[in-house]
Each structure stands twice: as C-alpha cells, then as structure tokens.
Write a protein that holds these residues in place. Structure first.
Motif, PDB file in Angstrom:
ATOM      1  N   ASN A  72       0.699  -1.039  -0.158  1.00 43.12           N
ATOM      2  CA  ASN A  72       0.143   0.024  -0.068  1.00 43.12           C
ATOM      3  C   ASN A  72       0.692   1.366  -0.056  1.00 43.12           C
ATOM      4  N   ILE A  73       0.561   2.248  -1.072  1.00 40.26           N
ATOM      5  CA  ILE A  73       1.279   3.422  -0.879  1.00 40.26           C
ATOM      6  C   ILE A  73       0.382   4.392  -0.655  1.00 40.26           C
ATOM      7  N   HIS A  74       0.695   5.055   0.450  1.00 38.01           N
ATOM      8  CA  HIS A  74      -0.318   6.165   1.032  1.00 38.01           C
ATOM      9  C   HIS A  74      -0.013   7.405   0.057  1.00 38.01           C
ATOM     10  N   LEU A  75      -1.255   7.899  -0.694  1.00 39.71           N
ATOM     11  CA  LEU A  75      -1.247   9.158  -1.427  1.00 39.71           C
ATOM     12  C   LEU A  75      -1.663  10.222  -0.918  1.00 39.71           C
ATOM     13  N   SER A  76      -2.827  10.092  -0.216  1.00 37.19           N
ATOM     14  CA  SER A  76      -3.644  11.429   0.125  1.00 37.19           C
ATOM     15  C   SER A  76      -4.717  10.903   1.246  1.00 37.19           C
ATOM     16  N   THR A  77      -5.239  11.907   1.990  1.00 39.94           N
ATOM     17  CA  THR A  77      -6.447  11.583   2.709  1.00 39.94           C
ATOM     18  C   THR A  77      -7.553  12.158   1.768  1.00 39.94           C
ATOM     19  N   GLU A  87      -5.053   5.408  -1.655  1.00 41.46           N
ATOM     20  CA  GLU A  87      -3.806   4.515  -1.458  1.00 41.46           C
ATOM     21  C   GLU A  87      -3.650   3.608  -2.920  1.00 41.46           C
ATOM     22  N   GLY A  88      -2.422   3.639  -3.266  1.00 38.53           N
ATOM     23  CA  GLY A  88      -2.387   2.748  -4.323  1.00 38.53           C
ATOM     24  C   GLY A  88      -1.929   1.421  -3.765  1.00 38.53           C
ATOM     25  N   VAL A  89      -2.250   0.350  -4.290  1.00 38.76           N
ATOM     26  CA  VAL A  89      -2.308  -0.876  -4.070  1.00 38.76           C
ATOM     27  C   VAL A  89      -1.601  -1.865  -5.218  1.00 38.76           C
ATOM     28  N   GLU A  98       5.216   2.473 -14.273  1.00 40.58           N
ATOM     29  CA  GLU A  98       3.953   1.892 -14.139  1.00 40.58           C
ATOM     30  C   GLU A  98       3.111   2.221 -12.952  1.00 40.58           C
ATOM     31  N   ILE A  99       3.915   2.291 -11.809  1.00 40.14           N
ATOM     32  CA  ILE A  99       3.116   2.389 -10.499  1.00 40.14           C
ATOM     33  C   ILE A  99       2.874   3.879 -10.461  1.00 40.14           C
ATOM     34  N   LEU A 100       3.745   4.646 -10.786  1.00 37.78           N
ATOM     35  CA  LEU A 100       3.488   6.209 -10.988  1.00 37.78           C
ATOM     36  C   LEU A 100       2.304   6.549 -11.675  1.00 37.78           C
ATOM     37  N   ALA A 101       2.198   5.968 -13.027  1.00 43.07           N
ATOM     38  CA  ALA A 101       0.792   6.368 -13.533  1.00 43.07           C
ATOM     39  C   ALA A 101      -0.468   5.565 -12.731  1.00 43.07           C
ATOM     40  N   GLU A 102      -0.349   4.540 -12.104  1.00 40.14           N
ATOM     41  CA  GLU A 102      -1.377   4.334 -11.424  1.00 40.14           C
ATOM     42  C   GLU A 102      -1.708   5.348 -10.207  1.00 40.14           C
ATOM     43  N   ALA A 130       8.119   2.977  -0.232  1.00 38.13           N
ATOM     44  CA  ALA A 130       7.328   1.877   0.157  1.00 38.13           C
ATOM     45  C   ALA A 130       8.114   0.711  -0.351  1.00 38.13           C
ATOM     46  N   ARG A 131       9.125   0.788  -1.496  1.00 48.09           N
ATOM     47  CA  ARG A 131       9.779  -0.480  -1.927  1.00 48.09           C
ATOM     48  C   ARG A 131      10.677  -0.770  -1.005  1.00 48.09           C
TER      49      ARG A 131
END
Length: 205
Positions: A72-77, A87-89, A98-102, A130-131
C-alpha cells in the motif's frame, strides 16, 4: 470422483464402499473443495504426490508470492477523514513508471482527494520508500523477534515475574518466569473485549 466411464465409476464406487482404497487407481483420486482438510478417498501420503495436489500446492505458492509483493502506498487523505485513505495497492516490484501512472490515475479519479496535485518527484519518493520498506521487512522482522527473545531471556534471568508483570522476585506469591502466562492473559483480555459488545447487545435485546 470425476470418473466419466459409467462402468469404471460403478467399479470404483464399490471399492470405496468396501474401503478398499488401495485398489483405486491414483488418477481417480480427488480432494473435494479448497479446504486442505477436505474429503480424500485414500491416505495423505498418496495425495501429496498426486498431480491434483501438486498443482494445488503450486497455485497456492504462486498466490502467496503475488500477495507478498503487494504494498500500500499512501497518496492522500480524502474528505478530511470522511472517506478512507487514497492509496495505491499493487505489486511493488513493477517499474516505477507503471506504479507512478497508477498513482496519478488514483489522484485524478478518486472522490474528494485532499491533495491531488503532487509532483512526480514526490510520488516517486513515496514509491521508493514503500519499496525499501517492503525489501527490508524480513530483516526488520527478524531483528524485532531477536530483540524480543533477548528481552525475555534477560527478564527470566533477572527475577521478572510474568504473573504480576514486575520484578517482584516472588513477593506476589505467584511467581512465574514463564512468558506464556503473559500471552495467555493477553489472549483472554482480547477475547473478553471482542465478546463485550456481543454480550452487551444480547442483554439489551
């Protein structure tokens, strides 16, 4: 048992009723359902080497490996707490682009994102963090387990009492240096807390 030939099915059914499992060809064996404790017409040693079992084990290993790479990458509330986090999962081993685009797509399409205009550099920092956390998780877990084990050994040899959870040196009258007492107490407390609302609701009804 997955047998399509009526004659063979009748023959094998008779063997099952007679519990003569050894006479049943392995290709007819099948475990029913996904539960590893499901029905099995034979012994477990035979099932382990059966093609169906080998394939099932392979699929479990594949799913476990895929799940282990999900982060899980926290992006914003969202909505200042009115909604769950944005969150990006996904698979953290994929390329950054690829992850950045998502992440960009989530910030643009999720409802009521508090901070949608984040730079690529900031998002890439979150991805890299996160990585790194994912890659070092096994090492950190091992270090934490080692530290806990050392702490337990230190307490055992210095008079700590797991019954009263203090260095009473037996003054409490129930001295024990067995850490399992604390674990059992924690489990009991957790069970009482989880049942509290259920029991309270039952009494109200």
């Amino acid at each position: 048992m997955g047998i399509t030939d009526p004659t063979e099915k009748q023959r094998v059914a008779a063997l099952v009723k007679a519990r003569d499992f050894g006479a049943i060809p392995l290709e007819h064996y099948i475990r029913l359902g996904d539960n590893p404790n499901g029905i099995w017409a034979g012994d477990d040693d035979a099932y382990v080497s059966h093609p169906a079992s080998i394939e099932a084990q392979r699929m479990v290993a594949v799913k476990d490996a895929e799940a282990a790479k999900k982060v899980n990458i926290h992006l914003s509330t969202r909505g200042w707490g009115d909604y769950s986090l944005c969150e990006g999962v996904g698979d953290i081993t994929r390329p950054d682009a690829e992850i950045l685009a998502e992440c960009r797509n989530l910030l643009a399409t999720e409802h009521d994102v508090d901070n949608p205009r984040q730079s690529d550099a900031r998002l890439l920092d979150k991805i890299k963090a996160a990585r790194k956390a994912w890659a070092t998780a096994p090492e950190r877990k091992a270090a934490a387990e080692k530290a806990e084990s050392e702490d337990i050994q230190r307490k055992i040899t210095t008079g700590y009492c797991y019954s009263c959870e203090s260095y009473c040196y037996g003054d409490c009258g129930h001295y024990s240096n067995d850490p399992k007492i604390r674990y059992h107490r924690q489990m009991s407390e957790a069970t009482r807390e989880s049942n509290y609302g259920i029991n309270e609701g039952a009494e109200i009804e």
